[in-house]
Design a protein around this motif. Structure first.
Motif, PDB file in Angstrom:
ATOM      1  N   UNK A 164       0.943  -1.118  -0.102  1.00 57.87           N
ATOM      2  CA  UNK A 164      -0.104   0.062  -0.062  1.00 57.87           C
ATOM      3  C   UNK A 164       0.756   1.130   0.176  1.00 57.87           C
ATOM      4  N   UNK A 165       1.958   1.262   0.738  1.00 62.38           N
ATOM      5  CA  UNK A 165       2.885   2.391   0.878  1.00 62.38           C
ATOM      6  C   UNK A 165       3.541   2.771  -0.536  1.00 62.38           C
ATOM      7  N   UNK A 168       0.940   3.821  -2.858  1.00 61.49           N
ATOM      8  CA  UNK A 168       0.370   5.379  -2.531  1.00 61.49           C
ATOM      9  C   UNK A 168       1.429   6.229  -2.877  1.00 61.49           C
ATOM     10  N   UNK A 169       2.772   5.797  -3.171  1.00 61.83           N
ATOM     11  CA  UNK A 169       4.041   6.511  -3.425  1.00 61.83           C
ATOM     12  C   UNK A 169       3.859   6.622  -5.075  1.00 61.83           C
ATOM     13  N   UNK A 172       1.242   9.241  -5.798  1.00 62.31           N
ATOM     14  CA  UNK A 172       1.485  10.599  -5.453  1.00 62.31           C
ATOM     15  C   UNK A 172       2.602  11.099  -6.562  1.00 62.31           C
TER      16      UNK A 172
ATOM     17  N   UNK B 130      -7.054  17.393   1.450  1.00 65.96           N
ATOM     18  CA  UNK B 130      -6.303  16.397   1.530  1.00 65.96           C
ATOM     19  C   UNK B 130      -4.813  16.908   1.112  1.00 65.96           C
ATOM     20  N   UNK B 164       7.131  13.608  -1.846  1.00 70.45           N
ATOM     21  CA  UNK B 164       5.727  13.296  -2.344  1.00 70.45           C
ATOM     22  C   UNK B 164       5.557  11.644  -2.264  1.00 70.45           C
ATOM     23  N   UNK B 165       6.536  10.750  -2.286  1.00 71.05           N
ATOM     24  CA  UNK B 165       6.446   9.355  -2.114  1.00 71.05           C
ATOM     25  C   UNK B 165       5.744   9.293  -0.745  1.00 71.05           C
ATOM     26  N   UNK B 168       2.413  10.295  -0.060  1.00 72.90           N
ATOM     27  CA  UNK B 168       1.507   9.341  -0.686  1.00 72.90           C
ATOM     28  C   UNK B 168       1.505   7.996  -0.040  1.00 72.90           C
ATOM     29  N   UNK B 169       2.568   7.578   0.679  1.00 75.81           N
ATOM     30  CA  UNK B 169       2.562   6.405   1.482  1.00 75.81           C
ATOM     31  C   UNK B 169       1.836   6.424   2.685  1.00 75.81           C
ATOM     32  N   UNK B 171      -0.493   8.818   3.348  1.00 77.60           N
ATOM     33  CA  UNK B 171      -1.894   8.982   2.868  1.00 77.60           C
ATOM     34  C   UNK B 171      -2.497   7.510   2.721  1.00 77.60           C
ATOM     35  N   UNK B 172      -2.013   6.547   1.901  1.00 74.54           N
ATOM     36  CA  UNK B 172      -2.213   5.306   1.547  1.00 74.54           C
ATOM     37  C   UNK B 172      -2.505   4.553   3.062  1.00 74.54           C
ATOM     38  N   UNK B 173      -1.866   4.669   3.847  1.00 71.01           N
ATOM     39  CA  UNK B 173      -1.812   3.892   5.074  1.00 71.01           C
ATOM     40  C   UNK B 173      -2.953   4.322   6.104  1.00 71.01           C
ATOM     41  N   UNK B 176      -5.567   1.584   5.689  1.00 72.40           N
ATOM     42  CA  UNK B 176      -5.127   0.590   6.427  1.00 72.40           C
ATOM     43  C   UNK B 176      -5.266   0.650   7.816  1.00 72.40           C
ATOM     44  N   UNK B 179      -8.912   0.163   8.748  1.00 66.21           N
ATOM     45  CA  UNK B 179      -9.231  -1.075   8.299  1.00 66.21           C
ATOM     46  C   UNK B 179      -8.928  -2.233   9.588  1.00 66.21           C
ATOM     47  N   UNK B 188       2.800   2.345  12.287  1.00 61.96           N
ATOM     48  CA  UNK B 188       2.957   2.777  10.712  1.00 61.96           C
ATOM     49  C   UNK B 188       3.865   3.921  10.538  1.00 61.96           C
ATOM     50  N   UNK B 192       6.583   4.364   7.652  1.00 61.16           N
ATOM     51  CA  UNK B 192       6.636   5.510   6.811  1.00 61.16           C
ATOM     52  C   UNK B 192       8.164   5.908   6.993  1.00 61.16           C
TER      53      UNK B 192
END
Lengths: 211, 211
Positions: A164-165, A168-169, A172, B130, B164-165, B168-169, B171-173, B176, B179, B188, B192
């Motif tokens: 997922x990371x 997401x990266x 982005x 966001x 940015x990576x 993005x990572x 944000x994606x987590x 997770x 959930x 987490x 990151x």
């Protein structure tokens, strides 16, 4: 000519032509400025025919979002060969993802960026499309955390978090790619791969738990 | 009691109470099921007062999205102290980001996830919110790629790509984290940070260019 085509082509071919034309028109004019008339003309068919097939300008745009997401998922799948090692598959898949975005710069800006941010009724469609693409990348990363023989390098949950990371990266960086015309898909692929591979190493060595 | 409050409180205090109540109501009921009546009752004021202040249920929801984004940005800023090293600042900021999401699980689900994906008219608002949050994380990562003395470890462009990576990572987590109720913000944050730090090392050593 347009009339003869209308009589001869099967529905799915006609629909594809229409969506091809619509992607070009939307990419060029943006959603609001584009008209069904323009799309019909670009597709070489009549305006009522567009309405019969896709219902409305909104329907055409939604069809474009779906189709472009299909194409992107296909582009990623097409480069991953069964005999590749999982790591090579991941490398290829991420490369195909960024190449697709670079090669479809204009449609990406309209179909993803504009539709996602301008409060149009398409944000749900874009979110779905994005999920499908990200799921594809996530699956590749999870596969990429196995050895060629299939054994896991890191456990399932760690693989899922890493995946997922990485997805997401990658997501982005599409924005970065669009904003920086000199940036190459290859260079971004290397960057994303570097965090994927190092993530595997670190999760595997347990470094991350001692941090 | 409600009537006395209405007479006494200055506008910004009343508005804050209203939004506090609305965040609770939306988090509990979701956007569609929540009513202005319920929000007014939870805030201890009259329904017309809500309309006077925020216009409509839509206006209330938009105000909630903005306010929660402000709070998140504030939460990230609050933990970064001027005397921290850039790396420690980054560590703290990412930690505060995940803690905020974990502590505001219900409002996050409604204000970000639901509003973003359900094709409501709020997707633009959520995209803006966001962006503000991600810009905050991006700035922290860029700052984190400097030594305590202020010299750059990696050049500006590499720092921006890495930032940015990482954003993005992160944000994606958040998904997770929502959930998986057993997941912790701390764990987490470590994940990151591991890609952020290794990204710095690799960009710096030039590994990424030889890959």
């Amino acid at each position: 000519m347009a009339t003869r085509q209308q009589k001869r082509l099967p529905r799915h071919v006609r629909e594809r032509q229409m969506i091809d034309a619509a992607v070009r028109v939307f990419s060029h004019s943006g959603y609001h400025a584009a008209s069904v008339e323009e799309i019909a003309e670009a597709a070489g068919i009549s305006k009522p025919m567009v309405y019969i097939y896709l219902g409305s300008k909104e329907g055409v745009f939604t069809a474009c979002i779906h189709r472009e997401a299909d194409r992107l998922v296909e582009a990623v799948r097409a480069v991953v060969r069964p005999h590749d090692t999982p790591e090579l598959g991941l490398w290829q898949g991420i490369g195909a993802f960024f190449r697709f975005v670079a090669d479809n710069r204009d449609s990406w800006k309209v179909l993803y960026q504009q539709a996602r941010t301008q409060g149009t009724p398409f944000s749900g469609e874009v979110a779905d499309a994005r999920c499908r693409v990200m799921d594809e990348i996530t699956a590749l990363v999870v596969a990429g955390t196995r050895l060629p023989g299939g054994e896991r390098i890191i456990d399932e949950q760690e693989a899922e978090i890493l995946a997922r990371m990485v997805a997401g990266a990658a997501d982005a960086l599409t924005e970065w790619l669009l904003e920086n015309p000199d940036e190459t898909p290859e260079s971004l692929t290397e960057r994303v791969m570097s965090i994927a591979l190092v993530g595997v190493e670190r999760f595997n060595s347990g470094d991350v738990c001692e941090a």
